[in-house]
Design an enzyme around this catalytic site. Structure first.
Site, PDB file in Angstrom:
ATOM      1  CG  ASP A  38      -2.195   0.798   1.020  1.00  0.00           C
ATOM      2  OD1 ASP A  38      -3.276   0.178   0.954  1.00  0.00           O
ATOM      3  OD2 ASP A  38      -2.119   2.042   0.885  1.00  0.00           O
ATOM      4  CG  ASP A  64       2.697   5.913  -6.182  1.00  0.00           C
ATOM      5  OD1 ASP A  64       1.762   5.341  -6.800  1.00  0.00           O
ATOM      6  OD2 ASP A  64       2.919   7.136  -6.263  1.00  0.00           O
ATOM      7  CG  ASN A  91      -7.866  -3.912  -3.792  1.00  0.00           C
ATOM      8  OD1 ASN A  91      -9.082  -4.024  -3.916  1.00  0.00           O
ATOM      9  ND2 ASN A  91      -7.312  -3.198  -2.821  1.00  0.00           N
ATOM     10  CE1 TYR A 155     -13.021   3.625  -8.822  1.00  0.00           C
ATOM     11  CE2 TYR A 155     -15.286   3.197  -9.480  1.00  0.00           C
ATOM     12  CZ  TYR A 155     -14.179   2.873  -8.712  1.00  0.00           C
ATOM     13  OH  TYR A 155     -14.233   1.798  -7.857  1.00  0.00           O
ATOM     14  CE  LYS A 159     -11.911   0.494 -10.153  1.00  0.00           C
ATOM     15  NZ  LYS A 159     -10.888  -0.382  -9.557  1.00  0.00           N
TER      16      LYS A 159
HETATM   17  N1  LIG Z   1     -15.962   0.186  -2.126  1.00  0.00           N
HETATM   18  C1  LIG Z   1     -16.663  -0.020  -3.224  1.00  0.00           C
HETATM   19  O1  LIG Z   1     -17.895   0.127  -3.245  1.00  0.00           O
HETATM   20  C2  LIG Z   1     -15.986  -0.476  -4.484  1.00  0.00           C
HETATM   21  C3  LIG Z   1     -16.800  -0.894  -5.556  1.00  0.00           C
HETATM   22  C4  LIG Z   1     -16.214  -1.328  -6.732  1.00  0.00           C
HETATM   23  C5  LIG Z   1     -14.835  -1.373  -6.831  1.00  0.00           C
HETATM   24  N2  LIG Z   1     -14.061  -0.969  -5.806  1.00  0.00           N
HETATM   25  C6  LIG Z   1     -12.618  -1.032  -5.999  1.00  0.00           C
HETATM   26  O2  LIG Z   1     -12.038  -1.849  -5.005  1.00  0.00           O
HETATM   27  C7  LIG Z   1     -10.688  -1.425  -4.752  1.00  0.00           C
HETATM   28  C8  LIG Z   1     -10.517  -1.183  -3.266  1.00  0.00           C
HETATM   29  O3  LIG Z   1     -11.412  -0.149  -2.867  1.00  0.00           O
HETATM   30  P1  LIG Z   1     -11.827   0.113  -1.346  1.00  0.00           P
HETATM   31  O4  LIG Z   1     -13.277   0.427  -1.352  1.00  0.00           O
HETATM   32  O5  LIG Z   1     -11.313  -0.955  -0.473  1.00  0.00           O
HETATM   33  O6  LIG Z   1     -11.061   1.494  -1.111  1.00  0.00           O
HETATM   34  P2  LIG Z   1     -10.115   1.991   0.079  1.00  0.00           P
HETATM   35  O7  LIG Z   1      -9.940   3.440  -0.146  1.00  0.00           O
HETATM   36  O8  LIG Z   1     -10.650   1.509   1.401  1.00  0.00           O
HETATM   37  O9  LIG Z   1      -8.750   1.220  -0.220  1.00  0.00           O
HETATM   38  C9  LIG Z   1      -7.946   1.520  -1.329  1.00  0.00           C
HETATM   39  C10 LIG Z   1      -6.493   1.327  -0.929  1.00  0.00           C
HETATM   40  O10 LIG Z   1      -5.669   1.615  -2.068  1.00  0.00           O
HETATM   41  C11 LIG Z   1      -4.527   2.324  -1.610  1.00  0.00           C
HETATM   42  N3  LIG Z   1      -3.914   3.109  -2.698  1.00  0.00           N
HETATM   43  C12 LIG Z   1      -4.409   4.228  -3.295  1.00  0.00           C
HETATM   44  N4  LIG Z   1      -3.543   4.688  -4.204  1.00  0.00           N
HETATM   45  C13 LIG Z   1      -2.468   3.838  -4.210  1.00  0.00           C
HETATM   46  C14 LIG Z   1      -1.246   3.791  -4.923  1.00  0.00           C
HETATM   47  N5  LIG Z   1      -0.926   4.735  -5.827  1.00  0.00           N
HETATM   48  N6  LIG Z   1      -0.388   2.777  -4.673  1.00  0.00           N
HETATM   49  C15 LIG Z   1      -0.690   1.837  -3.739  1.00  0.00           C
HETATM   50  N7  LIG Z   1      -1.823   1.842  -3.009  1.00  0.00           N
HETATM   51  C16 LIG Z   1      -2.701   2.832  -3.245  1.00  0.00           C
HETATM   52  C17 LIG Z   1      -5.061   3.212  -0.499  1.00  0.00           C
HETATM   53  O11 LIG Z   1      -4.037   3.693   0.362  1.00  0.00           O
HETATM   54  C18 LIG Z   1      -6.055   2.280   0.186  1.00  0.00           C
HETATM   55  O12 LIG Z   1      -5.455   1.548   1.233  1.00  0.00           O
HETATM   56  C19 LIG Z   1     -10.474  -0.188  -5.617  1.00  0.00           C
HETATM   57  O13 LIG Z   1      -9.849  -0.544  -6.825  1.00  0.00           O
HETATM   58  C20 LIG Z   1     -11.889   0.293  -5.878  1.00  0.00           C
HETATM   59  O14 LIG Z   1     -11.971   1.041  -7.057  1.00  0.00           O
HETATM   60  C21 LIG Z   1     -14.605  -0.518  -4.638  1.00  0.00           C
END
Ligand SMILES: NC(=O)c1ccc[n+]([C@@H]2O[C@H](COP(=O)([O-])OP(=O)(O)OC[C@H]3O[C@@H](n4cnc5c(N)ncnc54)[C@H](O)[C@@H]3O)[C@@H](O)[C@H]2O)c1
Length: 248
Positions: A38, A64, A91, A155, A159
């Site tokens: 992360d 990153d 992810n 987004y 996606k």
């Molecule tokens: N929560 C939802 O409803 C939902 C729905 C569909 C898809 N998603 C996807 O699921 C994945 C996780 O989402 P989430 O809801 O757990 O979000 P979240 O914000 O809780 O977690 C995302 C994580 O990604 C990390 N991150 C961001 N930029 C980064 C980078 N440049 N390098 C490394 N790490 C990085 C953040 O620090 C964070 O820990 C994402 O790809 C999101 O688009 C989420």
């Protein structure tokens, strides 16, 4: 069902929080060695520590995903710690929601870069290790937003792009028995979505209109990913599994 993940090594990006943290926990519970990668090292360390406390094998690495040098260092550290890389879960992601007329170039770039370039960098870096062992599993986290959401041009485009990327990679990697799939979650109860100004309304609406009348939990996505990265899913590739409670 026996997933046969004992001894496999997985990198889960964005695993310091939310869905990624649940995926890391599920893979550790199945016996895998997991790199909790992360950009937020504090969160990654906390998650990895909690997994180790429960007897799992987990290591936090700051990365990153947009930076190739960071990603290559992460892969080197993973191999040094666990000896191989068998599984990658792309992810890491974020949102910068805005109608397009108000969306800045920076809002566009960061969302597309983290989701698309991040997946490109990580996939490119792990594939040689998987090719060598003629075994690999890559899961890219897309979103139901690939269908297009207002206020999410950046987004939704990223996606949808992830799905094209998944299909192209499945065609390139298949000859070495490496599967590449996407998981497209719907509304999942994490900080990302709870931080939206209308979260309560979104939740209420989801409970009324989703065929399975609740919002999703990170563990719902983690279960789908665990199956796709397992020994049991060796003949499924280039596909998109929706985890939306039937809302797709
Ligand atoms: N929560 C939802 O409803 C939902 C729905 C569909 C898809 N998603 C996807 O699921 C994945 C996780 O989402 P989430 O809801 O757990 O979000 P979240 O914000 O809780 O977690 C995302 C994580 O990604 C990390 N991150 C961001 N930029 C980064 C980078 N440049 N390098 C490394 N790490 C990085 C953040 O620090 C964070 O820990 C994402 O790809 C999101 O688009 C989420």
């Amino acid at each position: 069902m026996e997933l046969s993940l004992t001894g496999r090594t997985a990198i889960v990006t964005g695993a310091g929080n939310g869905i990624g943290a649940a995926i890391a926990a599920r893979l550790v519970a199945e016996g895998a060695n997991v790199v909790v990668a992360d950009i937020n090292l504090e969160n990654a360390e906390r998650q990895a520590e909690a997994l180790r406390r429960d007897g799992g094998k987990a290591k936090a690495i700051k990365v990153d995903v947009v930076k190739e040098a960071d990603v290559n260092a992460m892969v080197d550290e993973t191999v040094a710690a666990f000896g191989s890389i068998d599984i990658l879960v792309n992810n890491a992601g974020l949102t910068r929601d805005m109608r397009i007329t108000k969306m800045s170039e920076a809002d566009w770039d960061i969302v597309v870069d983290v989701i698309l370039k991040g997946s490109f960098n990580c996939t490119k870096a792990v594939l040689p290790h998987m090719n060598e062992r003629k075994w690999g599993r890559i899961v890219n986290i897309s979103s139901r937003a690939h269908l297009g959401n207002p206020g999410q041009a950046n987004y939704s485009a990223a996606k949808a792009g992830i799905i094209g990327f998944t299909r192209a990679m499945s065609l390139e990697a298949g000859r070495n028995y490496i599967t590449v799939n996407a998981v497209a979650p719907g509304i999942i109860n994490t900080d990302m979505i709870r931080s939206l100004p209308h979260w309560e309304k979104i939740k209420e609406n989801a409970e009324k209109t989703t065929p399975i009348p609740r919002v999703g939990e990170p563990e719902d996505v983690a279960d789908a990913v665990a199956f796709l990265v397992s020994e049991r899913a060796g003949y499924i590739s280039g596909d998109v599994l929706h985890v939306t409670g039937g809302r797709y």
